[in-house]
Design a protein around this motif. Structure first.
Motif, mmCIF file in Angstrom:
data_model
loop_
_atom_site.group_PDB
_atom_site.id
_atom_site.type_symbol
_atom_site.label_atom_id
_atom_site.label_comp_id
_atom_site.label_asym_id
_atom_site.label_seq_id
_atom_site.Cartn_x
_atom_site.Cartn_y
_atom_site.Cartn_z
ATOM 1 N N VAL A 1 22.898 27.711 3.336
ATOM 2 C CA VAL A 1 23.429 28.564 2.276
ATOM 3 C C VAL A 1 23.949 29.876 2.868
ATOM 4 C CG1 VAL A 1 22.785 29.925 0.252
ATOM 5 C CG2 VAL A 1 21.944 27.581 0.504
ATOM 6 N N TYR B 1 15.803 18.226 6.485
ATOM 7 C CA TYR B 1 16.196 19.298 5.566
ATOM 8 C C TYR B 1 16.976 20.347 6.326
ATOM 9 C CZ TYR B 1 15.451 23.431 2.561
ATOM 10 O OH TYR B 1 15.606 24.556 1.789
ATOM 11 N N TYR C 1 22.000 21.968 2.106
ATOM 12 C CA TYR C 1 22.359 22.981 1.114
ATOM 13 C C TYR C 1 23.534 23.799 1.630
ATOM 14 C CZ TYR C 1 18.072 21.397 -0.884
ATOM 15 O OH TYR C 1 17.114 20.594 -1.424
ATOM 16 N N ASN D 1 19.142 23.950 5.583
ATOM 17 C CA ASN D 1 19.598 24.958 4.634
ATOM 18 C C ASN D 1 20.672 25.838 5.280
ATOM 19 O OD1 ASN D 1 19.895 27.012 2.733
ATOM 20 N ND2 ASN D 1 17.755 26.858 2.096
ATOM 21 N N HIS E 1 15.755 26.240 8.217
ATOM 22 C CA HIS E 1 16.375 27.250 7.352
ATOM 23 C C HIS E 1 17.171 28.212 8.217
ATOM 24 C CE1 HIS E 1 14.178 26.839 3.423
ATOM 25 N NE2 HIS E 1 13.371 26.129 4.179
#
Lengths: 497, 469
Positions: free
Chosen positions: B407, B403, B429, B405, B381
């Motif tokens: 954003v 994964y 994302y 992220n 993240h």
């Protein structure tokens, strides 16, 4: 690590003086006697679950802890529709019921059954909504939820859930504590007990109710039962103080508060140095948490700073106490590492006694109130990369009958249905749930399950599984025996995970 | 066949057989102690123990022979076990003769007394071998290794315990689904080693051929199939299979077998060729999942405690992913002041960091340099940070990253190009970034299984939003 622990142990031993040892002994023997007299009401557990070897801070009951195995979901948002929405007007499409509309219910359905209000022989009530299939999964959905139809492929539907309670209070308790009577911890408390809180400035378990109205079962649905009370849900409000008594009284500045807490903590630490009682450390941690929450909670509970397009997406209006606002808050809380966010909406008890509870009037207003926000919640979690690790559960405490309610054996003025525990729909999404699965099927009028029957304990077992817990091993010792959220039942719903 | 005395006595074999094992090994250890310290008070005990051991070995041999007459065992393993067992009986008698008090000795054996401990050792070795083949006969050849942890099994190249199928629709029903179930649960008694009831299930032909009581699978007719009947008998029924004490076949597996029989027990059909009733679909789907790779955590050494301590002191959350594992999640949720310099602390526990949450912190592309040195990282993240294109080029070594992220970061199409080289990446994302549809489609061409989410979802205003009933 080893060295540190050894040092700590030695320091502890040095600190225990003979006098302290004697007092402890006397108190200890006395409390043993007391415990047996009280029938073991107080367990010897300190209320802290054992975590991995690397977990420090074991003395803080809210410190983050690890589950049994690697989890697929880190957080849960549970949307409870108190009053029990009708599955026959939302998800469970029964064309046969149309044909039977207004015919007398056959005796075979009534034999041996007990209803909350239906008396004598009621008439069948056809679906009060039009249905269509949506998405690649072809899930059936009524036209009462136009927005939700956009996200059905993200969701798994459980169409044949059953409970054994047909009154709101006990059924809500059963849904949230795994037991129809008071005294058990709610699922949010179990999760906080198991995982602690990731964000040390926020509680691990937050409760939001639409319009501040408490569900029929009272606050026990987010109570901690026999778990230490530190694990109970913290109810937050979206106007006024988010948590009651969180702001300082007039004349108390934040600096003064800091000084007061520092002074108290200094005394407490000295006390700890002398007696090494872990309860003192827990108390210090609680003071710190409360102080931090005073800043963090109002900040996270303020939705005014959200951009306009987010307000449009959810249909939120800052300052109101609505389900929409609570959905947006739930996203913000999960974003900040809160483990369990429990939403309660109310007004779903569509008996047909008045326009508010009529399936073709008040019920549709309720649908409007949740359709956009809950769809927005899924989409917003998804675009922020949070849906992947956030389990969203939607459901009521039971379902509703395929028969028109005939309270006191009289015709009702409005279309309404009675409580029905044998078959209802719950949906789950995110956090390791399969996408677009429909599991379970009811008979052609939606009265009982014909396949994929799912018990409330099965839902709990599956939720705990996604959070990394084996529900059969996740226990708490109380009154001389280990307790489980799923009691002696519960099977994983393999079809949706 | 005259079954009563022979088979009845034979059935006592599993009981008798443990007596010589215990007593002869006991004798060996007594003799070993005696060997170290001659003339110890234990000396006379050796002969007595050997005598009882030898007698029980004879008893075990006889009962074993009677049991073998009942048939149904793999003949090769059986004959090995049989002759090893008989050798144990003979050598134990012989060794007993050598260990008796010297005065009782027949003169001829006297010169051999020097070697008596050697004989005893040989006998013990034979005993071990006989016991091993006995175990193979009753429990099957994979009995021990079956219970090893999954990682060890994979390391040794043995097939995994749990059946996992990559794409269930493409799988062959018999070879990939039904056969592995039968192999795991039935073949130890009905296979190449043992053919109880004259039934073997290790090939489709043998299965369709049936056994003593005739055909066990009637293609297309589930309820007439003996196999299905035996599997679904109530618990405690003598005819139920697998028998009492053995691991039962799960109800899902029984459903799969019933489904396969129902569609005609084909040997060469793929799942997609067959009709899949609603109750079978989730079971088939579940075969695909198995236990997800990222969920089964290997046993790795713990992270450096001092470094963990330092990170925690900074206000970072360092949480093991599971209570007995050393893989860590590190989160800066309570430490938004986290900067590039703080990354030094993380590299010290690099091997252990599986999940890293640095969203809303002050990190820049410089931090990504260090993040790229976390070889085990699976979830990252960095949302709402100043991370940009240069940072993404540093992630090349994160071969396990699934994964990501991004954003509200400064990432553009240029940075996305660097992500094409991440083999494990599954979800990314990009909400509120300056990426373009062209950049995204280039990325998804390079990695077709990658799920890209650019967000920006809107819900159009519909009449139902405002109608009040």
């Amino acid at each position: 690590m080893e060295k540190l622990l050894k040092e700590a142990r030695e320091a502890e031993l040095k600190a225990i003086t003979r006098r302290h040892f004697l007092t402890e002994c006397v108190a200890g023997v006395g409390s043993i006697a007391l415990v047996s007299m009280l029938g073991g009401c107080f367990s010897s557990h300190s209320g802290v679950r054992k975590g991995g070897d690397l977990l420090m801070d074991a003395l803080n009951p809210l410190a983050p802890r690890s589950p049994h195995f690697a989890a697929r979901a880190k957080s849960v948002i549970y949307l409870h529709m108190a009053g029990a929405p009708s599955q026959l007007e939302l998800f469970d499409y029964k064309p046969e019921l149309h044909k039977l509309h207004n015919q007398l219910c056959p005796q075979s359905l009534l034999a041996g059954k007990k209803f909350a209000f239906i008396r004598g022989v009621p008439k069948m009530l056809g679906p009060q909504a039009a249905f269509r299939q949506y998405g690649e999964s072809g899930a059936w959905l009524s036209d009462h939820l136009p927005h939700f139809s956009k996200v059905v492929d993200e969701v798994s539907f459980l169409k044949a859930v059953h409970t054994d309670q047909f009154n709101h209070g006990p059924a809500q308790l059963f849904m949230h504590t795994g037991h129809a009577r008071l005294g058990r911890p709610s699922i949010g408390s179990w999760v906080t007990y198991g995982l602690g809180t990731e964000n040390s400035n926020l509680p691990g378990f937050v409760v939001l109710t639409s319009g501040g109205k408490t569900p029929d079962a009272g606050k026990s649905v987010w109570g901690s039962g026999f778990l230490p009370s530190v694990y109970q849900g913290v109810q937050c409000r979206s106007h006024g103080d988010p948590v009651l008594y969180i702001s300082d009284p007039d004349g108390m500045s934040r600096d003064l508060k800091r000084k007061a807490i520092d002074a108290i903590n200094t005394v407490n630490r000295e006390e700890y140095e002398t007696y090494k009682d872990p309860e003192i450390l827990a108390r210090i941690a609680q003071y710190e948490m409360a102080y931090n929450m005073q800043v963090a909670v109002p900040e996270v509970m303020d939705i005014q700073n959200e951009p306009e397009y987010i307000h449009e997406l959810y249909g939120t209006q800052a300052g109101k106490e609505s389900f929409a606002n609570n959905c947006l808050l739930a996203r913000k809380l999960v974003e900040q590492g809160v483990r369990f966010v429990q939403l309660f909406d109310w007004g779903w008890d569509s008996h047909g006694t008045g326009p508010d509870t009529a399936l073709d009037l008040g019920f549709r207003n309720k649908c409007r109130e949740i359709d956009r926000p809950m769809t927005a919640l899924l989409l917003d979690l998804k675009q922020r990369g949070l849906l992947d690790e956030t389990l969203v559960v939607w459901g009521g405490e039971f379902g509703r009958t395929p028969m028109q309610e005939n309270r006191d054996n009289k015709d009702m003025p409005f279309a309404g249905r009675d409580h029905h525990p044998d078959a209802y729909t719950i949906w789950m999404a995110g956090g390791g749930i399969r996408k677009g699965v429909t599991w379970g099927e009811t008979d052609e009028i939606g009265f009982s399950a014909v396949s994929g029957r799912t018990a409330v304990h099965d839902i709990h077992a599956t939720m705990l599984h996604l959070l990394g817990f084996d529900h059969e091993k996740f226990t708490y010792e109380f009154q001389g025996r280990p307790f489980r959220l799923t009691d002696v039942e519960g099977h994983l719903i393999e079809a949706i995970i | 066949m005259e079954e009563f005395p022979t088979l009845f006595l034979g059935r006592w074999h599993p009981l008798f057989v443990h007596l010589p094992i215990g007593m002869l090994i006991m004798a060996f250890f007594l003799a070993l102690l005696n060997q170290k310290k001659a003339g110890s008070p234990l000396a006379p005990a050796v002969a007595v123990t050997l005598l009882f051991g030898a007698a029980s070995a004879v008893l075990a041999s006889v009962s074993g022979y009677l049991l073998s007459l009942g048939g149904g065992y793999d003949t090769k393993t059986l004959s090995l076990h049989q002759w090893l067992g008989i050798s144990v009986a003979i050598t134990s008698i012989f060794t007993w003769l050598l260990y008796r008090r010297p005065s009782d000795h027949p003169g001829r054996l006297r010169p051999l007394r020097k070697f008596r401990f050697l004989f005893l050792s040989v006998m013990t070795a034979l005993l071990g071998l006989a016991g091993h083949f006995g175990g193979t006969l009753t429990h099957g050849p994979d009995y021990l290794i079956e219970a090893l942890p999954e990682q060890t099994r994979r390391l040794m190249g043995w097939q995994p315990k749990q059946l996992v199928i990559e794409n269930v629709q493409e799988a062959f029903v018999y070879a990939s689904i039904i056969q592995p179930i039968l192999k795991q649960r039935c073949e130890s008694c009905h296979g190449t080693k043992k053919k109880e009831g004259e039934l073997a299930l290790h090939t489709l032909d043998m299965l369709l051929q049936g056994g003593e009581s005739g055909q066990v699978v009637v293609p297309g007719k589930v309820t007439e199939s003996e196999l299905y009947r035996r599997l679904t008998l109530p618990e405690g029924d003598d005819d139920r299979m697998p028998p009492k004490g053995r691991t039962p076949i799960s109800s899902d597996q029984i459903k799969l077998i019933a489904w396969w029989i129902g569609v005609g027990a084909p040997g060469d059909k793929q799942v997609k060729d067959l009709e899949q009733p609603e109750d079978i679909q989730p079971i088939l789907l579940a075969l695909e999942g198995g236990e997800k790779e990222e969920m089964t955590l290997a046993d790795i050494p713990p992270a450096d405690a001092e470094a963990v301590q330092k990170l925690r002191a900074k206000g970072l959350k360092v949480i093991p992913l599971a209570e007995t594992k050393n893989q860590l999640m590190v989160s800066a949720v309570n430490h938004p002041e986290f900067t590039d310099q703080d990354m030094e602390l993380l590299t010290a526990i690099g091997e252990n960091v599986i999940q890293l949450k640095l969203g809303n912190t002050r990190i820049t592309d410089n931090a990504m340099q260090k993040i790229g040195q976390l070889p085990e990282l699976q979830r990252l993240h960095v949302e709402n940070t100043a991370v940009g294109d240069i940072g993404l080029t540093k992630l090349r070594a994160c071969k396990r990253l699934t994964y990501l992220n991004l954003v509200n970061t400064k990432v553009t199409d240029q940075g996305l190009a660097a992500l094409r080289e991440l083999p494990a990446l599954e979800r990314i994302y990009l909400y509120r970034t300056a990426t373009s549809p062209q950049g995204l489609s280039a990325l998804s061409r390079a990695n077709p299984k990658l799920a890209i989410d650019t967000g920006n979802y809107q819900l159009a205003v519909v009449p139902a939003d405002t109608i009040v009933y």
